[in-house]
Scaffold this motif. Structure first.
Motif, PDB file in Angstrom:
ATOM      1  N   UNK A   1       0.823  -1.215   0.000  1.00 24.55           N
ATOM      2  CA  UNK A   1       0.000   0.000   0.000  1.00 24.55           C
ATOM      3  C   UNK A   1       0.856   1.263   0.000  1.00 24.55           C
ATOM      4  N   UNK A   2       2.054   1.171   0.539  1.00 21.68           N
ATOM      5  CA  UNK A   2       2.989   2.293   0.442  1.00 21.68           C
ATOM      6  C   UNK A   2       3.569   2.366  -0.969  1.00 21.68           C
ATOM      7  N   UNK A   3       4.012   1.218  -1.479  1.00 16.10           N
ATOM      8  CA  UNK A   3       4.677   1.173  -2.783  1.00 16.10           C
ATOM      9  C   UNK A   3       3.752   1.586  -3.919  1.00 16.10           C
ATOM     10  N   UNK A   4       2.484   1.169  -3.849  1.00 17.59           N
ATOM     11  CA  UNK A   4       1.582   1.369  -4.978  1.00 17.59           C
ATOM     12  C   UNK A   4       0.592   2.514  -4.800  1.00 17.59           C
ATOM     13  N   UNK A   5       0.413   2.985  -3.589  1.00 16.67           N
ATOM     14  CA  UNK A   5      -0.583   4.028  -3.365  1.00 16.67           C
ATOM     15  C   UNK A   5      -0.024   5.297  -2.707  1.00 16.67           C
ATOM     16  N   UNK A   6       0.397   5.205  -1.449  1.00 15.91           N
ATOM     17  CA  UNK A   6       0.717   6.448  -0.732  1.00 15.91           C
ATOM     18  C   UNK A   6       1.953   7.167  -1.256  1.00 15.91           C
ATOM     19  N   UNK A   7       3.027   6.428  -1.540  1.00 15.53           N
ATOM     20  CA  UNK A   7       4.239   7.088  -2.015  1.00 15.53           C
ATOM     21  C   UNK A   7       4.050   7.675  -3.414  1.00 15.53           C
ATOM     22  N   UNK A   8       3.465   6.925  -4.371  1.00 17.89           N
ATOM     23  CA  UNK A   8       3.181   7.544  -5.672  1.00 17.89           C
ATOM     24  C   UNK A   8       2.239   8.739  -5.572  1.00 17.89           C
ATOM     25  N   UNK A   9       1.231   8.646  -4.684  1.00 19.93           N
ATOM     26  CA  UNK A   9       0.293   9.763  -4.515  1.00 19.93           C
ATOM     27  C   UNK A   9       0.997  10.989  -3.944  1.00 19.93           C
ATOM     28  N   UNK A  10       1.875  10.781  -2.977  1.00 23.06           N
ATOM     29  CA  UNK A  10       2.631  11.890  -2.397  1.00 23.06           C
ATOM     30  C   UNK A  10       3.446  12.601  -3.479  1.00 23.06           C
ATOM     31  N   UNK A  11       4.140  11.821  -4.283  1.00 26.53           N
ATOM     32  CA  UNK A  11       4.999  12.397  -5.317  1.00 26.53           C
ATOM     33  C   UNK A  11       4.203  13.052  -6.444  1.00 26.53           C
ATOM     34  N   UNK A  12       3.114  12.414  -6.871  1.00 33.08           N
ATOM     35  CA  UNK A  12       2.311  12.989  -7.957  1.00 33.08           C
ATOM     36  C   UNK A  12       1.604  14.269  -7.512  1.00 33.08           C
ATOM     37  N   UNK A  13       1.182  14.315  -6.246  1.00 31.49           N
ATOM     38  CA  UNK A  13       0.524  15.515  -5.723  1.00 31.49           C
ATOM     39  C   UNK A  13       1.498  16.684  -5.676  1.00 31.49           C
ATOM     40  N   UNK A  14       2.726  16.414  -5.277  1.00 35.98           N
ATOM     41  CA  UNK A  14       3.748  17.464  -5.293  1.00 35.98           C
ATOM     42  C   UNK A  14       4.028  17.931  -6.709  1.00 35.98           C
TER      43      UNK A  14
ATOM     44  N   UNK B   1      -2.493  10.082   2.633  1.00 36.55           N
ATOM     45  CA  UNK B   1      -3.284   9.433   3.684  1.00 36.55           C
ATOM     46  C   UNK B   1      -4.583   8.873   3.111  1.00 36.55           C
ATOM     47  N   UNK B   2      -5.273   9.676   2.308  1.00 37.15           N
ATOM     48  CA  UNK B   2      -6.561   9.235   1.772  1.00 37.15           C
ATOM     49  C   UNK B   2      -6.408   8.123   0.744  1.00 37.15           C
ATOM     50  N   UNK B   3      -5.280   8.071   0.069  1.00 34.36           N
ATOM     51  CA  UNK B   3      -5.055   6.955  -0.854  1.00 34.36           C
ATOM     52  C   UNK B   3      -4.922   5.645  -0.072  1.00 34.36           C
ATOM     53  N   UNK B   4      -4.350   5.720   1.117  1.00 34.17           N
ATOM     54  CA  UNK B   4      -4.278   4.550   1.992  1.00 34.17           C
ATOM     55  C   UNK B   4      -5.663   4.178   2.510  1.00 34.17           C
TER      56      UNK B   4
ATOM     57  N   UNK C   1       5.448   6.068   5.214  1.00 29.59           N
ATOM     58  CA  UNK C   1       5.643   6.682   3.894  1.00 29.59           C
ATOM     59  C   UNK C   1       6.537   7.909   4.004  1.00 29.59           C
ATOM     60  N   UNK C   2       6.282   8.732   5.004  1.00 31.10           N
ATOM     61  CA  UNK C   2       7.076   9.946   5.201  1.00 31.10           C
ATOM     62  C   UNK C   2       8.524   9.598   5.547  1.00 31.10           C
ATOM     63  N   UNK C   3       8.709   8.523   6.306  1.00 30.23           N
ATOM     64  CA  UNK C   3      10.073   8.069   6.610  1.00 30.23           C
ATOM     65  C   UNK C   3      10.810   7.709   5.328  1.00 30.23           C
ATOM     66  N   UNK C   4      10.182   6.917   4.485  1.00 25.12           N
ATOM     67  CA  UNK C   4      10.816   6.509   3.227  1.00 25.12           C
ATOM     68  C   UNK C   4      11.097   7.715   2.340  1.00 25.12           C
ATOM     69  N   UNK C   5      10.164   8.647   2.326  1.00 20.72           N
ATOM     70  CA  UNK C   5      10.351   9.858   1.525  1.00 20.72           C
ATOM     71  C   UNK C   5      11.566  10.646   2.002  1.00 20.72           C
TER      72      UNK C   5
END
Length: 285
Positions: free
Chosen positions: A172-185, A199-202, A263-267
């Motif tokens: 869920x981090x690999x396919x949703x939250x991290x891509x969403x974080x990056x695409x939103x930015x 968060x909402x993608x999760x 997710x924020x840690x990985x980012x």
């Protein structure tokens, strides 16, 4: 690595982990969760208590980084990490008076801290996630046989929970939250809105055991539907009303919150590999 450098590396990684927990806490408004506006659906928590809990985990994450540096994911390391995590839980409960604030985060972020340190800070995000999954795949033979709320929910509803998420390499981090974080930015959204979208993608995809425990399958369906609606509309003004609805129904997406912090840690650790780079970007807490 020389002892003093390893000490600095581990302290820096732990500081990143704690700052990720604090960043998730400070994100406002979050439906049903503790933030700077209110305590969500939690009558026994406060913002200050959550902050103290997060800060109490610095030594836990530092010890995990220390024992993991440059090693391979093995049964032995898995059990060492688990023992450190249980000690961390004890310190957390001492700070919170027995209230569970970050038990799930100790599990998820602890595995990522260990995996990042196994790679000496040089692994890609994908490698960190796969290594964490390998670690989680080893059984902890010293784990106390206790029937936790999470285990009860997993058995009752047939979901995999935090354990399954980790063993699969945090999909869920690999396919949703991290891509969403990056695409939103990339779309030019503010950091606050990018993190909320993550968060909402999760929430839209995760079978959150915290939601299931409080609201059953109806609560989970409601959570996923509302998350999709928010992401589709992009209406930031919906969040206060949604928070009120979650509080009304006693729903709190705690599993999604834990994965957001992860997710924020990985980012934060992405592409900053070396000790000098980590130290420059993160003050030791």
């Amino acid at each position: 690595m020389e002892g003093s450098h390893l000490e600095k590396f581990s302290s820096a990684v732990a500081s990143i982990a704690v700052s990720s927990l604090i960043e998730e806490l400070e994100l406002t408004p979050k439906p049903g969760l503790v933030d700077q506006r209110n305590t969500g659906a939690h009558k026994d928590l406060t913002f200050q208590l959550m902050m103290a809990s997060a800060e109490s985990l610095k030594d836990t994450f530092k010890e995990m980084a220390l024992v993991s540096y440059g090693r391979s994911p093995t049964q032995s390391l898995r059990e060492e990490i688990a023992a450190i995590g249980r000690d961390g839980e004890k310190r957390m409960f001492e700070v919170t008076g027995g209230i569970n604030t970050h038990k799930g985060a100790i599990w998820s972020i602890g595995l990522l801290v260990s995996a990042f340190s196994i790679g000496k800070g040089l692994f890609t995000t994908e490698r960190i996630l796969s290594t964490a999954g390998m670690l989680a795949g080893f059984p902890d033979r010293n784990c106390p046989k206790e029937d936790t709320n999470g285990k009860k929910v997993m058995k009752k509803f047939g979901v995999e929970g935090a354990k399954g998420e980790a063993q699969q390499g945090f999909p869920h981090i690999a396919y949703f939250s991290l891509p969403m974080l990056n695409s939103s930015r990339a779309k030019g959204l503010s950091e606050e809105k990018a993190q909320l979208n993550a968060l909402f993608s999760l929430m839209a995809h995760l079978d959150d055991t915290c939601i299931l425990y409080r609201g059953g399958t109806a609560g989970l369906s409601f959570t996923k539907e509302q998350a999709v609606y928010y992401l589709t509309s992009g209406d930031f003004n919906l969040l206060v009303k949604l928070d009120e609805e979650f509080i009304k129904h006693n729903l709190s997406p705690g599993g999604s919150a834990d994965l957001l912090a992860a997710t924020l840690f990985l980012d934060k650790v992405d592409n900053i590999g070396t000790l000098d780079e980590i130290s420059k970007q993160h003050q030791f807490i």
